[in-house]
Design an enzyme around this catalytic site. Structure first.
Site, PDB file in Angstrom:
ATOM      1  CB  CYS A 220       4.383  -0.810  17.087  1.00  0.00           C
ATOM      2  SG  CYS A 220       6.153  -0.677  16.716  1.00  0.00           S
TER       3      CYS A 220
ATOM      4  CD  GLU B 280      -2.763  -1.371   2.394  1.00  0.00           C
ATOM      5  OE1 GLU B 280      -2.983  -0.362   3.095  1.00  0.00           O
ATOM      6  OE2 GLU B 280      -3.293  -2.468   2.583  1.00  0.00           O
TER       7      GLU B 280
ATOM      8  CB  CYS C 119       5.999  -4.438  10.140  1.00  0.00           C
ATOM      9  SG  CYS C 119       7.284  -3.459  10.934  1.00  0.00           S
TER      10      CYS C 119
ATOM     11  CB  CYS D 110      -0.074   7.359  10.841  1.00  0.00           C
ATOM     12  SG  CYS D 110       0.765   8.742  10.147  1.00  0.00           S
TER      13      CYS D 110
ATOM     14  CB  CYS E  44       2.700   7.744   2.859  1.00  0.00           C
ATOM     15  SG  CYS E  44       3.088   6.724   4.274  1.00  0.00           S
TER      16      CYS E  44
ATOM     17  CB  CYS F  34       1.331  -0.162  14.005  1.00  0.00           C
ATOM     18  SG  CYS F  34       1.640  -0.087  12.225  1.00  0.00           S
TER      19      CYS F  34
HETATM   20  N1  SAH Z   1       8.217   1.610  10.937  1.00  0.00           N
HETATM   21  C1  SAH Z   1       8.395   3.020  10.742  1.00  0.00           C
HETATM   22  C2  SAH Z   1       7.499   3.626   9.677  1.00  0.00           C
HETATM   23  C3  SAH Z   1       6.042   3.225   9.644  1.00  0.00           C
HETATM   24  S1  SAH Z   1       4.932   3.895  10.803  1.00  0.00           S
HETATM   25  C4  SAH Z   1       8.214   3.745  12.049  1.00  0.00           C
HETATM   26  O1  SAH Z   1       7.775   3.139  13.020  1.00  0.00           O
HETATM   27  O2  SAH Z   1       8.548   4.922  12.122  1.00  0.00           O
HETATM   28  C5  SAH Z   1       4.865   5.621  10.542  1.00  0.00           C
HETATM   29  C6  SAH Z   1       4.387   6.381  11.780  1.00  0.00           C
HETATM   30  O3  SAH Z   1       3.035   6.050  12.106  1.00  0.00           O
HETATM   31  C7  SAH Z   1       5.215   6.031  13.026  1.00  0.00           C
HETATM   32  O4  SAH Z   1       5.582   7.216  13.686  1.00  0.00           O
HETATM   33  C8  SAH Z   1       4.234   5.245  13.886  1.00  0.00           C
HETATM   34  O5  SAH Z   1       4.548   5.383  15.246  1.00  0.00           O
HETATM   35  C9  SAH Z   1       2.926   5.868  13.506  1.00  0.00           C
HETATM   36  N2  SAH Z   1       1.747   5.029  13.762  1.00  0.00           N
HETATM   37  C10 SAH Z   1       1.685   3.682  13.714  1.00  0.00           C
HETATM   38  N3  SAH Z   1       0.422   3.279  13.992  1.00  0.00           N
HETATM   39  C11 SAH Z   1      -0.318   4.390  14.207  1.00  0.00           C
HETATM   40  C12 SAH Z   1      -1.709   4.618  14.494  1.00  0.00           C
HETATM   41  N4  SAH Z   1      -2.574   3.619  14.601  1.00  0.00           N
HETATM   42  N5  SAH Z   1      -2.108   5.894  14.644  1.00  0.00           N
HETATM   43  C13 SAH Z   1      -1.252   6.922  14.485  1.00  0.00           C
HETATM   44  N6  SAH Z   1       0.054   6.764  14.192  1.00  0.00           N
HETATM   45  C14 SAH Z   1       0.526   5.506  14.049  1.00  0.00           C
END
Ligand code: SAH
Length: 368
Positions: A127, A103, A123, A346, A116, A130
């Site tokens: 986390c 995506e 992944c 995000c 983006c 996410c």
């Molecule tokens: N793996 C990388 C890039 C992908 S996530 C990283 O962690 O930076 C990109 C951003 O989205 C990161 O800052 C992450 O913390 C944030 N993110 C992930 N899940 C989210 C959610 N459900 N709501 C808002 N931000 C989120």
């Protein structure tokens, strides 16, 4: 002709020109006995003119095009579904050769357009806030699969639109796929034959693979670090895998060592989760953690997805958090949530089945 990165997949199949790096293209040109400048010509057709067919390459002779087409092809993604948000954000879902999907999100905003881009399918990190994390890692993307996202997005720009910045904030952890990421950045920034973008238009976001931060420095791109918590306890419960690899102290030490030029700064991202990390104590600890680092902070209000326990804080709580940080003299911004209705914001990228996604969208709408 075989190659370890599947640029030359099998003796009987055609070589995908997009899977070759500059050196490999040079070897191919040599193999045909052509002059060296053909390498740049072919690469320009691929990246600057987005040719889809070798016969478009009109600065090669008819005979050369026929020879090239006898063993190579331009293999672009053929299946791309587009989900358009009411805020004009578009989520592109591309099907890869092996049937997996990846995506990419196009986010227009007041004359700008941010793309983006994903670096992995799924992944390895877990986390808890996410959606991509819930898929596990399916596999790393290859350089041409990263570039495919950019080329397809460019094909789909509306008239007058142009991509002004690219963020590696899609699916996956960019620094866990360093080789493909580096090659994609080379193709994006190469001036003679690539897209010729300044590295300042590109941002690489990491969940915090501290030991790899220094490897990204030579590219001169912007770096964003997803901090998301201010104590190791809190971070270990939100981002167990990555905090296990590099706890806060190690991560912030790597940030302090990061070789920034005097005009540049790091970005810290901080996902705001209601009642979890959005209190005034958290804001004060955040200030202390980043003290002395040339940085700005992007607050990202949590974007919800089905089955996830976290909630988005109220606008009031978000602005209180922001003002505490701002009063410490730190530049702190709240990221607008874009494309939430198409699960394009995000943390919302991942393999929800269409029926599930549809239900998910209704649930989310109902709560907003
Ligand atoms: N793996 C990388 C890039 C992908 S996530 C990283 O962690 O930076 C990109 C951003 O989205 C990161 O800052 C992450 O913390 C944030 N993110 C992930 N899940 C989210 C959610 N459900 N709501 C808002 N931000 C989120």
């Amino acid at each position: 002709m075989r190659h370890e990165n599947n640029a030359f997949p099998a003796d009987t199949t055609l070589i995908n020109l997009l899977a070759l790096d500059e050196k490999e293209m040079g070897r191919l040109v040599q193999r045909f006995g052509w002059p060296r400048y053909r390498t740049g010509q072919i690469l320009r057709w691929l990246y600057q003119r987005r040719a889809k067919d070798i016969h478009q390459m009109t600065d090669l002779s008819q005979g050369e095009r026929t020879s090239l087409a006898s063993i190579t092809t331009i293999s672009r993604a053929t299946n791309c579904r587009v989900f358009s948000s009411i805020d004009h954000t578009r989520k592109l879902v591309l099907t890869l050769n092996d049937g997996l999907t990846v995506e990419t999100v196009m986010i227009p905003d007041e004359g700008r357009l941010t793309l983006c881009v994903s670096t992995q399918v799924g992944c390895t990190l877990d986390c808890g806030f996410c959606l991509t994390g819930t898929m596990g890692l399916k596999r790393n993307l290859k350089p041409h699969e990263i570039m495919e996202q950019v080329l397809t997005a460019q094909d789909r720009l509306d008239s007058g639109e142009r991509i002004t910045s690219l963020v590696f904030m899609g699916m996956g952890e960019p620094l866990a796929n360093m080789e493909a990421l580096s090659e994609a950045i080379r193709r994006l920034t190469n001036k003679p034959w690539g897209l010729g973008w300044s590295p300042r238009r590109i941002t690489v976001s990491t969940a915090g693979l501290a030991a790899r931060l220094k490897d990204i420095a030579p590219f001169g791109v912007n770096v964003a670090i997803s901090l998301n918590a201010t104590t190791d306890n809190q971070r270990a419960s939100l981002m167990p895998a990555v905090n296990g690899i590099a706890p806060l102290k190690t991560l912030l030490a790597a940030c302090r060592r990061y070789p920034l030029s005097p005009t540049r700064r790091l970005t810290f991202e901080y996902v705001l989760l209601a009642g979890v990390n959005d209190r005034s104590d958290d804001a004060r600890r955040l200030i202390k953690l980043v003290r002395g680092i040339a940085c700005k902070i992007n607050l990202i209000p949590f974007n919800e997805f089905p089955g996830n326990p976290y909630r988005r804080p109220s606008e009031y709580d978000i602005s209180v958090f922001q003002s505490i940080v701002r009063q410490a003299g730190i530049d702190v911004f709240v990221r607008k949530s874009r494309g939430r209705d198409v699960l394009g914001a995000c943390g919302q990228l991942g393999n929800l089945s269409p029926e599930y996604a549809e239900r998910a969208l209704t649930q989310i709408e109902a709560r907003c």
